[in-house]
Design an enzyme around this catalytic site. Sequence first.
Site, PDB file in Angstrom:
ATOM      1  N   ASN A  69      28.134 -80.349  -9.089  1.00 42.97           N
ATOM      2  CA  ASN A  69      27.708 -81.730  -9.125  1.00 42.97           C
ATOM      3  C   ASN A  69      28.533 -82.568  -8.217  1.00 42.97           C
ATOM      4  OD1 ASN A  69      29.909 -81.173 -10.976  1.00 42.97           O
ATOM      5  ND2 ASN A  69      29.609 -83.111 -12.173  1.00 42.97           N
ATOM      6  N   GLU A  71      28.995 -86.658  -7.730  1.00 46.23           N
ATOM      7  CA  GLU A  71      28.717 -87.984  -8.275  1.00 46.23           C
ATOM      8  C   GLU A  71      28.820 -89.105  -7.069  1.00 46.23           C
ATOM      9  OE1 GLU A  71      30.295 -87.233 -12.876  1.00 46.23           O
ATOM     10  OE2 GLU A  71      31.722 -88.408 -11.371  1.00 46.23           O
ATOM     11  N   ALA A  73      29.145 -93.707  -6.596  1.00 48.59           N
ATOM     12  CA  ALA A  73      29.566 -94.814  -7.285  1.00 48.59           C
ATOM     13  C   ALA A  73      28.290 -95.574  -7.859  1.00 48.59           C
ATOM     14  CB  ALA A  73      30.269 -95.823  -6.256  1.00 48.59           C
ATOM     15  N   CYS A  74      27.139 -95.391  -7.229  1.00 51.10           N
ATOM     16  CA  CYS A  74      26.008 -95.762  -7.847  1.00 51.10           C
ATOM     17  C   CYS A  74      25.353 -94.630  -8.622  1.00 51.10           C
ATOM     18  CB  CYS A  74      24.876 -96.032  -6.555  1.00 51.10           C
ATOM     19  SG  CYS A  74      23.421 -96.677  -7.187  1.00 51.10           S
ATOM     20  N   TYR A  75      25.894 -94.551  -9.911  1.00 48.55           N
ATOM     21  CA  TYR A  75      25.533 -93.616 -10.804  1.00 48.55           C
ATOM     22  C   TYR A  75      24.404 -92.661 -10.475  1.00 48.55           C
ATOM     23  CZ  TYR A  75      29.801 -95.254 -13.245  1.00 48.55           C
ATOM     24  OH  TYR A  75      30.942 -95.751 -13.474  1.00 48.55           O
ATOM     25  N   CYS A  80      23.154 -83.088  -9.806  1.00 48.62           N
ATOM     26  CA  CYS A  80      23.700 -82.252 -10.588  1.00 48.62           C
ATOM     27  C   CYS A  80      23.840 -80.636  -9.851  1.00 48.62           C
ATOM     28  CB  CYS A  80      22.712 -82.088 -11.945  1.00 48.62           C
ATOM     29  SG  CYS A  80      22.291 -83.425 -13.052  1.00 48.62           S
ATOM     30  N   GLU A  82      22.701 -77.794 -10.676  1.00 42.81           N
ATOM     31  CA  GLU A  82      21.568 -76.789 -10.520  1.00 42.81           C
ATOM     32  C   GLU A  82      20.509 -77.267  -9.466  1.00 42.81           C
ATOM     33  OE1 GLU A  82      22.668 -77.688 -15.010  1.00 42.81           O
ATOM     34  OE2 GLU A  82      22.759 -78.724 -13.159  1.00 42.81           O
ATOM     35  N   CYS A 114      20.302 -80.853 -18.120  1.00 39.24           N
ATOM     36  CA  CYS A 114      19.808 -82.201 -18.277  1.00 39.24           C
ATOM     37  C   CYS A 114      18.416 -82.080 -18.012  1.00 39.24           C
ATOM     38  CB  CYS A 114      20.649 -83.300 -17.528  1.00 39.24           C
ATOM     39  SG  CYS A 114      19.668 -83.070 -15.897  1.00 39.24           S
ATOM     40  N   CYS A 117      17.194 -81.570 -14.651  1.00 40.36           N
ATOM     41  CA  CYS A 117      17.410 -80.208 -13.958  1.00 40.36           C
ATOM     42  C   CYS A 117      16.287 -79.360 -14.685  1.00 40.36           C
ATOM     43  CB  CYS A 117      18.794 -79.839 -14.237  1.00 40.36           C
ATOM     44  SG  CYS A 117      19.952 -80.620 -12.896  1.00 40.36           S
TER      45      CYS A 117
END
Length: 169
Positions: A69, A71, A73-75, A80, A82, A114, A117
């Site tokens: 994964n 990440e 800052a802009c969520y 992910c 997968e 999730c 995914c």
Amino acid sequence: MECVKFSGDVMHIKEHGSRHLSQEGAEVGVKELIQRSQEAKKQAYCPYSKFRVGAALLTLDNSVFTGCNVENACYNLGVCAERNAISKAVSEGYRSFKAIAIASDLNDQFISPCGGCRQFMREFGPNWTVYLSKPDGSYVTMTVNELLPASFGPEDLSMKKVFDIPNEY
């Protein structure tokens, strides 16, 4: 659903570009695939959630593509593990897969992909294997179809549609 536990075995893996092969054309086992997902997890970039995830994707010719994964800052721009592994494989021409192993740091439950995914995996077929693992190497075996029943896939786009829907916007 099948649950299996194993003790840590030592594995020797040959690197080959962005594909990682145990031996050219050799069968990749479940233990090795889970170990590869655990190794991929170590590369996770997750400064916000601190939730590391790794994935190892097995192709029909026994190539393994890993992902973690990443990440942002802009969520909603994060990726992910997968989807990362599948995208790497697709970028090198693969479209059919045998299995994917997913790893996290959760001790008390098996990691589960999730919804996004699950749909991403479904794009490449409903009947391939998904290994949901724990850090101790135990795992649950499911299929994409079991994770996403009554799903929507590419074949649904070729079904007969009503084309004379008025545009009322």
